[in-house]
Design a protein around this motif. Structure first.
Motif, PDB file in Angstrom:
ATOM      1  N   ALA A 185      88.572 133.005 -76.542  1.00 22.35           N
ATOM      2  CA  ALA A 185      89.666 133.919 -76.217  1.00 22.35           C
ATOM      3  C   ALA A 185      89.344 135.370 -76.541  1.00 22.35           C
ATOM      4  O   ALA A 185      89.667 136.278 -75.760  1.00 22.35           O
ATOM      5  CB  ALA A 185      90.933 133.487 -76.944  1.00 22.35           C
ATOM      6  N   ASP A 186      88.714 135.637 -77.674  1.00 25.66           N
ATOM      7  CA  ASP A 186      88.423 137.018 -78.056  1.00 25.66           C
ATOM      8  C   ASP A 186      87.464 137.677 -77.069  1.00 25.66           C
ATOM      9  O   ASP A 186      87.680 138.817 -76.636  1.00 25.66           O
ATOM     10  CB  ASP A 186      87.836 137.074 -79.473  1.00 25.66           C
ATOM     11  CG  ASP A 186      88.853 136.734 -80.541  1.00 25.66           C
ATOM     12  OD1 ASP A 186      90.061 136.764 -80.230  1.00 25.66           O
ATOM     13  OD2 ASP A 186      88.444 136.434 -81.670  1.00 25.66           O
ATOM     14  N   THR A 187      86.408 136.951 -76.698  1.00 25.29           N
ATOM     15  CA  THR A 187      85.450 137.487 -75.732  1.00 25.29           C
ATOM     16  C   THR A 187      86.107 137.668 -74.374  1.00 25.29           C
ATOM     17  O   THR A 187      85.917 138.681 -73.694  1.00 25.29           O
ATOM     18  CB  THR A 187      84.238 136.552 -75.599  1.00 25.29           C
ATOM     19  OG1 THR A 187      83.636 136.378 -76.882  1.00 25.29           O
ATOM     20  CG2 THR A 187      83.207 137.117 -74.631  1.00 25.29           C
ATOM     21  N   SER A 188      86.894 136.678 -73.973  1.00 26.77           N
ATOM     22  CA  SER A 188      87.592 136.745 -72.696  1.00 26.77           C
ATOM     23  C   SER A 188      88.516 137.952 -72.636  1.00 26.77           C
ATOM     24  O   SER A 188      88.547 138.675 -71.631  1.00 26.77           O
ATOM     25  CB  SER A 188      88.397 135.460 -72.480  1.00 26.77           C
ATOM     26  OG  SER A 188      89.218 135.561 -71.336  1.00 26.77           O
ATOM     27  N   ASN A 189      89.262 138.190 -73.708  1.00 34.45           N
ATOM     28  CA  ASN A 189      90.195 139.322 -73.722  1.00 34.45           C
ATOM     29  C   ASN A 189      89.472 140.660 -73.684  1.00 34.45           C
ATOM     30  O   ASN A 189      89.966 141.629 -73.088  1.00 34.45           O
ATOM     31  CB  ASN A 189      91.093 139.243 -74.958  1.00 34.45           C
ATOM     32  CG  ASN A 189      92.160 138.173 -74.826  1.00 34.45           C
ATOM     33  OD1 ASN A 189      92.580 137.850 -73.726  1.00 34.45           O
ATOM     34  ND2 ASN A 189      92.578 137.608 -75.953  1.00 34.45           N
ATOM     35  N   ALA A 190      88.307 140.738 -74.312  1.00 36.87           N
ATOM     36  CA  ALA A 190      87.527 141.979 -74.272  1.00 36.87           C
ATOM     37  C   ALA A 190      87.037 142.252 -72.849  1.00 36.87           C
ATOM     38  O   ALA A 190      87.075 143.401 -72.371  1.00 36.87           O
ATOM     39  CB  ALA A 190      86.346 141.893 -75.231  1.00 36.87           C
ATOM     40  N   MET A 191      86.594 141.213 -72.157  1.00 33.62           N
ATOM     41  CA  MET A 191      86.149 141.363 -70.770  1.00 33.62           C
ATOM     42  C   MET A 191      87.328 141.735 -69.872  1.00 33.62           C
ATOM     43  O   MET A 191      87.198 142.573 -68.970  1.00 33.62           O
ATOM     44  CB  MET A 191      85.491 140.067 -70.293  1.00 33.62           C
ATOM     45  CG  MET A 191      84.237 139.712 -71.081  1.00 33.62           C
ATOM     46  SD  MET A 191      83.669 138.027 -70.785  1.00 33.62           S
ATOM     47  CE  MET A 191      82.965 138.184 -69.145  1.00 33.62           C
ATOM     48  N   LEU A 192      88.466 141.118 -70.133  1.00 33.92           N
ATOM     49  CA  LEU A 192      89.668 141.426 -69.364  1.00 33.92           C
ATOM     50  C   LEU A 192      90.082 142.879 -69.545  1.00 33.92           C
ATOM     51  O   LEU A 192      90.469 143.548 -68.579  1.00 33.92           O
ATOM     52  CB  LEU A 192      90.804 140.502 -69.787  1.00 33.92           C
ATOM     53  CG  LEU A 192      92.186 140.786 -69.197  1.00 33.92           C
ATOM     54  CD1 LEU A 192      92.169 140.661 -67.679  1.00 33.92           C
ATOM     55  CD2 LEU A 192      93.229 139.843 -69.817  1.00 33.92           C
ATOM     56  N   ALA A 193      89.994 143.378 -70.775  1.00 33.51           N
ATOM     57  CA  ALA A 193      90.380 144.769 -71.037  1.00 33.51           C
ATOM     58  C   ALA A 193      89.529 145.736 -70.221  1.00 33.51           C
ATOM     59  O   ALA A 193      90.042 146.725 -69.668  1.00 33.51           O
ATOM     60  CB  ALA A 193      90.258 145.077 -72.525  1.00 33.51           C
ATOM     61  N   ASP A 194      88.226 145.458 -70.147  1.00 32.17           N
ATOM     62  CA  ASP A 194      87.344 146.309 -69.334  1.00 32.17           C
ATOM     63  C   ASP A 194      87.742 146.261 -67.873  1.00 32.17           C
ATOM     64  O   ASP A 194      87.805 147.295 -67.187  1.00 32.17           O
ATOM     65  CB  ASP A 194      85.887 145.857 -69.488  1.00 32.17           C
ATOM     66  CG  ASP A 194      85.303 146.185 -70.848  1.00 32.17           C
ATOM     67  OD1 ASP A 194      85.855 147.073 -71.530  1.00 32.17           O
ATOM     68  OD2 ASP A 194      84.297 145.563 -71.223  1.00 32.17           O
ATOM     69  N   LYS A 195      88.011 145.051 -67.380  1.00 35.91           N
ATOM     70  CA  LYS A 195      88.372 144.901 -65.965  1.00 35.91           C
ATOM     71  C   LYS A 195      89.685 145.628 -65.661  1.00 35.91           C
ATOM     72  O   LYS A 195      89.805 146.320 -64.643  1.00 35.91           O
ATOM     73  CB  LYS A 195      88.480 143.414 -65.610  1.00 35.91           C
ATOM     74  CG  LYS A 195      88.844 143.116 -64.162  1.00 35.91           C
ATOM     75  CD  LYS A 195      87.809 143.655 -63.176  1.00 35.91           C
ATOM     76  CE  LYS A 195      86.475 142.940 -63.334  1.00 35.91           C
ATOM     77  NZ  LYS A 195      85.520 143.351 -62.259  1.00 35.91           N
ATOM     78  N   MET A 196      90.665 145.487 -66.529  1.00 39.87           N
ATOM     79  CA  MET A 196      91.955 146.134 -66.296  1.00 39.87           C
ATOM     80  C   MET A 196      91.824 147.655 -66.309  1.00 39.87           C
ATOM     81  O   MET A 196      92.482 148.351 -65.523  1.00 39.87           O
ATOM     82  CB  MET A 196      92.975 145.679 -67.343  1.00 39.87           C
ATOM     83  CG  MET A 196      93.406 144.242 -67.189  1.00 39.87           C
ATOM     84  SD  MET A 196      94.846 143.837 -68.223  1.00 39.87           S
ATOM     85  CE  MET A 196      94.183 144.116 -69.870  1.00 39.87           C
ATOM     86  N   ARG A 197      90.984 148.169 -67.191  1.00 37.75           N
ATOM     87  CA  ARG A 197      90.773 149.618 -67.237  1.00 37.75           C
ATOM     88  C   ARG A 197      90.218 150.122 -65.906  1.00 37.75           C
ATOM     89  O   ARG A 197      90.645 151.162 -65.382  1.00 37.75           O
ATOM     90  CB  ARG A 197      89.823 149.978 -68.380  1.00 37.75           C
ATOM     91  CG  ARG A 197      89.659 151.487 -68.579  1.00 37.75           C
ATOM     92  CD  ARG A 197      88.771 151.829 -69.765  1.00 37.75           C
ATOM     93  NE  ARG A 197      87.369 151.492 -69.534  1.00 37.75           N
ATOM     94  CZ  ARG A 197      86.732 150.461 -70.086  1.00 37.75           C
ATOM     95  NH1 ARG A 197      87.388 149.643 -70.906  1.00 37.75           N
ATOM     96  NH2 ARG A 197      85.468 150.235 -69.831  1.00 37.75           N
ATOM     97  N   HIS A 198      89.290 149.386 -65.342  1.00 34.81           N
ATOM     98  CA  HIS A 198      88.706 149.789 -64.065  1.00 34.81           C
ATOM     99  C   HIS A 198      89.733 149.671 -62.934  1.00 34.81           C
ATOM    100  O   HIS A 198      89.780 150.532 -62.047  1.00 34.81           O
ATOM    101  CB  HIS A 198      87.481 148.933 -63.762  1.00 34.81           C
ATOM    102  CG  HIS A 198      86.324 149.175 -64.684  1.00 34.81           C
ATOM    103  ND1 HIS A 198      85.864 150.430 -64.985  1.00 34.81           N
ATOM    104  CD2 HIS A 198      85.545 148.305 -65.383  1.00 34.81           C
ATOM    105  CE1 HIS A 198      84.837 150.350 -65.816  1.00 34.81           C
ATOM    106  NE2 HIS A 198      84.633 149.069 -66.080  1.00 34.81           N
ATOM    107  N   VAL A 199      90.539 148.624 -62.961  1.00 32.46           N
ATOM    108  CA  VAL A 199      91.571 148.467 -61.927  1.00 32.46           C
ATOM    109  C   VAL A 199      92.558 149.628 -61.985  1.00 32.46           C
ATOM    110  O   VAL A 199      92.901 150.229 -60.958  1.00 32.46           O
ATOM    111  CB  VAL A 199      92.310 147.123 -62.095  1.00 32.46           C
ATOM    112  CG1 VAL A 199      93.522 147.061 -61.164  1.00 32.46           C
ATOM    113  CG2 VAL A 199      91.372 145.956 -61.819  1.00 32.46           C
ATOM    114  N   GLN A 200      92.993 149.969 -63.176  1.00 27.41           N
ATOM    115  CA  GLN A 200      93.952 151.062 -63.320  1.00 27.41           C
ATOM    116  C   GLN A 200      93.371 152.397 -62.875  1.00 27.41           C
ATOM    117  O   GLN A 200      94.095 153.258 -62.356  1.00 27.41           O
ATOM    118  CB  GLN A 200      94.415 151.154 -64.773  1.00 27.41           C
ATOM    119  CG  GLN A 200      95.332 150.013 -65.203  1.00 27.41           C
ATOM    120  CD  GLN A 200      95.728 150.123 -66.659  1.00 27.41           C
ATOM    121  OE1 GLN A 200      95.026 149.673 -67.557  1.00 27.41           O
ATOM    122  NE2 GLN A 200      96.867 150.743 -66.916  1.00 27.41           N
ATOM    123  N   SER A 201      92.066 152.575 -63.045  1.00 34.59           N
ATOM    124  CA  SER A 201      91.442 153.855 -62.679  1.00 34.59           C
ATOM    125  C   SER A 201      91.455 154.109 -61.184  1.00 34.59           C
ATOM    126  O   SER A 201      91.298 155.243 -60.741  1.00 34.59           O
ATOM    127  CB  SER A 201      90.000 153.900 -63.189  1.00 34.59           C
ATOM    128  OG  SER A 201      89.140 153.082 -62.406  1.00 34.59           O
TER     129      SER A 201
END
Length: 258
Positions: A185-201
């Motif tokens: 879960a921790d690794t998954s959430n870190a990867m998700l955070a990166d993806k969401m940042r790019h989507v929002q940009s």
């Protein structure tokens, strides 16, 4: 062409509108789509979690359900990859000669939606209309296992009214990976955070992809942050037309602001 729909258990249970969009889209192109009622899970969750021998009954069931069709379409690169690549290995390792032969006949005819449209049916302009700002996430199995390349993008570029924007670092994994998101879960959430940042940009209203599993993972994160960014499967965008423009607005992910 005799086409069958493999809806996948994930879509059947949680995102049935995607399956309806696939059928509507192909019928608009003049094809009849059949739905074998004996179909069940492809076994990917079991296979990826280490229970490979236990997928044998699901491999056998799939080969029997979809025998005789010229093409099998599925709105999931993930499940298409499981069938085309791993059903063969399961049949070779645990099955009998009859099953191996049956899998060899069926597996090569299984296509992710964009593959069927572009490679088999030879179309990219589907008469679609979707007046929204959209960005596209290429899911891992479609990108790395199937090699769908720019097929989904070529379909999206032909959609009238769409404002298609490039997703930065698009090929990075979103962190879902089925049971990976639960076990790590921790690794998954870190990867998700990166993806969401790019989507929002991108400033997009919507994120699209060829797998609802990844869209659910990313959409859930975007919802929790109350970004107002929706998610919608590629099939549902392609199924939208100018006559349905009033209802083409993507559904807001659960928990997101209305």
């Amino acid at each position: 062409m005799r086409i069958a729909l493999f809806i996948t258990c994930f879509n059947d249970t949680m995102f049935p509108a995607t399956g309806r969009a696939v059928v509507g889209l192909l019928e608009r192109l003049g094809h009849t789509v059949e739905f074998p009622r004996t179909q069940a899970c492809c076994g990917q969750m079991h296979y990826n979690t280490g229970y490979q021998a236990q997928t044998l009954s699901m491999v056998r069931g799939f080969a029997e359900s979809f025998a005789g069709y010229e093409a099998v379409v599925t709105p999931s690169g993930s499940c298409a990859g499981m069938i085309r690549e791993h059903h063969r290995s399961v049949a070779r390792k645990y099955g009998d000669p009859a099953l191996r032969d049956a899998v060899e006949r069926v597996a090569p005819r299984v296509y992710e939606l964009s593959e069927l449209l572009v490679d088999v049916l030879g179309v990219t302009d589907l008469g679609s209309y979707f007046p929204h700002r959209v960005t596209y996430h290429p899911t891992c199995h479609s990108l790395r296992m199937l090699g769908v390349g720019d097929r989904p993008l070529s379909l999206l570029r032909a959609v009238r009214g769409i404002d298609l924007v490039e997703l930065p670092d698009a090929t990075s994994c979103c962190g879902f990976g089925g049971t990976f998101a639960l076990k790590n879960a921790d690794t998954s959430n870190a990867m998700l955070a990166d993806k969401m940042r790019h989507v929002q940009s991108t400033g997009a209203e919507l994120l699209t992809a060829g797998d609802n599993s990844c869209l659910m993972h990313i959409g859930g994160g975007l919802s929790r942050l109350r970004t107002g960014i929706g998610t919608l499967h590629l099939a549902e965008i392609l199924a939208s037309t100018e006559s349905s423009a009033g209802s083409s607005r993507a559904p807001t992910p659960e928990g997101a602001p209305q």
